[in-house]
Design an enzyme around this catalytic site. Sequence first.
Site, short mmCIF file in Angstrom:
data_model
loop_
_atom_site.label_atom_id
_atom_site.label_comp_id
_atom_site.label_asym_id
_atom_site.label_seq_id
_atom_site.Cartn_x
_atom_site.Cartn_y
_atom_site.Cartn_z
N HIS A 66 0.84 -1.20 0.00
CA HIS A 66 0.00 0.00 0.00
C HIS A 66 0.88 1.26 0.00
O HIS A 66 0.62 2.23 -0.72
CB HIS A 66 -0.87 0.07 1.25
CG HIS A 66 -1.86 -1.03 1.41
ND1 HIS A 66 -1.77 -1.96 2.41
CD2 HIS A 66 -2.97 -1.35 0.71
CE1 HIS A 66 -2.79 -2.79 2.33
NE2 HIS A 66 -3.53 -2.46 1.31
N SER A 76 0.35 -8.74 1.65
CA SER A 76 -1.11 -8.72 1.67
C SER A 76 -1.57 -8.53 3.11
O SER A 76 -0.93 -9.04 4.04
CB SER A 76 -1.65 -10.05 1.14
OG SER A 76 -3.00 -10.20 1.50
P1 AMP Z 1 -6.58 -3.44 -0.44
O1 AMP Z 1 -6.37 -2.70 0.83
O2 AMP Z 1 -6.24 -4.89 -0.35
O3 AMP Z 1 -7.93 -3.16 -1.07
O4 AMP Z 1 -5.52 -2.85 -1.45
C1 AMP Z 1 -5.47 -1.49 -1.76
C2 AMP Z 1 -4.57 -1.29 -2.95
O5 AMP Z 1 -3.25 -1.74 -2.63
C3 AMP Z 1 -5.03 -2.10 -4.18
O6 AMP Z 1 -4.87 -1.31 -5.34
C4 AMP Z 1 -4.08 -3.27 -4.18
O7 AMP Z 1 -3.87 -3.84 -5.45
C5 AMP Z 1 -2.81 -2.62 -3.65
N1 AMP Z 1 -1.90 -3.64 -3.11
C6 AMP Z 1 -2.22 -4.61 -2.21
N2 AMP Z 1 -1.15 -5.39 -1.99
C7 AMP Z 1 -0.14 -4.92 -2.76
C8 AMP Z 1 1.21 -5.31 -2.98
N3 AMP Z 1 1.75 -6.35 -2.36
N4 AMP Z 1 1.95 -4.58 -3.85
C9 AMP Z 1 1.41 -3.51 -4.50
N5 AMP Z 1 0.14 -3.09 -4.33
C10 AMP Z 1 -0.63 -3.79 -3.49
#
Ligand code: AMP
Length: 278
Positions: free
Chosen positions: A36, A185
Site C-alpha cells: 500500500h 497482503s
Molecule cells: P486493499 O487494501 O487490499 O484493497 O488494497 C489497496 C490497494 O493496494 C489495491 O490497489 C491493491 O492492489 C494494492 N496492493 C495490495 N497489496 C499490494 C502489494 N503487495 N503490492 C502492490 N500493491 C498492493
Amino acid sequence: MKIFETKLELLSYLSSNRGGNTIGFTPTMGSLHNGHLHLIEESKRTCDITICSIFVNPTQFNNDDDLVNYPRTLDVDLQKLRKLNCDVVYTPIISDLYEKREKAKKFDFGALANTMEGEFRPGHFNGMATIVEKFFRIIEPTKAFFGQKDLQQLQIVKVLVKQTWSEIEIVGINTVRDESGLAKSSRNKLLSEKSKKEATLIYESLQYCIEHQSRGVDSLKKYIETQFENHSNFELEYVEFVALEDMLPITNWKGKGKNAICIATYIDDVRLIDNIIL
Ligand code: AMP
C-alpha cells in the site's frame, strides 16, 4: 495530515484546496503494508495532494466471515501514513457512503469480470466498482493508484473509467513482496509462521513459469496444479494463464508482456492471490 471521517469534511477541504493542484488518490481497506505504502509514495512523487482512503467495503465481500475477520489496524495505519506525509486520509463509516440497505450497483464489464475472481467471488467486482465509482465522484482525482497484485481489479478499474467518461488516469503499480517472494497482503497477518513459509510456493511456481516459458501454457499449468496437489495445506482455487488485455484463458503465449499467470489459493483458510505478467 488531515483525517476526515465524513465526505462533507473531505468535500469542503477539496473545494478550498483543489485550485490548480493535481490530486492523487489511493483507495485501501487498511491494515497497511509496504505494498500500500508504495502506492502512496508514487502518489506523493507525482501529485500535489495525496489522498488515501481506509474503508473496508462491505459490498465487495461475498463471504460474511471474511468481512468480519478482515484485519483492522487504524491507529497503526495512520502512523504509517503520517511518516509518508500523506496529505489527507478519508476514514468513513459505512453510512457515510451507503444508503440503508443499499446494494452494489450492477456493472457490465463483459468477459473481463467473469473469469477468476469474478467466477470465484460472485458480486465482488460489482461491489469494488460501486465503491471506487463513489470515491471517484467525491474526490475527482487526477490520478488513482492501484496495485498489480489485484490485476483483474486494475484492468476493470481502467474500463470503469472509460465507461464513465472520466478523465482520471489509472496508474498500475508493481507488486511489492517479502524477501521470500510472498506478495505483501493484509491477509498475511492471518497466517501462521509455518504457513507463511509454505506460501512462498505461490511465487516460486510463478517464477518457474518465467524460467521455463518455452514449455508452453498447458504443460506449465499442469506443473503448477501438481505442485499444489503435493502440498496438502493448500487448496488451490485456480491457476489461470490469461491474456492481459481481456483476462481470458490462453492456450498459446501472446507477445512479450501480454500474458499473465494468476493464482488464487487457500492456505490455513486464508485466501491469497498473486500473479505475474510475462
Ligand atoms: P486493499 O487494501 O487490499 O484493497 O488494497 C489497496 C490497494 O493496494 C489495491 O490497489 C491493491 O492492489 C494494492 N496492493 C495490495 N497489496 C499490494 C502489494 N503487495 N503490492 C502492490 N500493491 C498492493
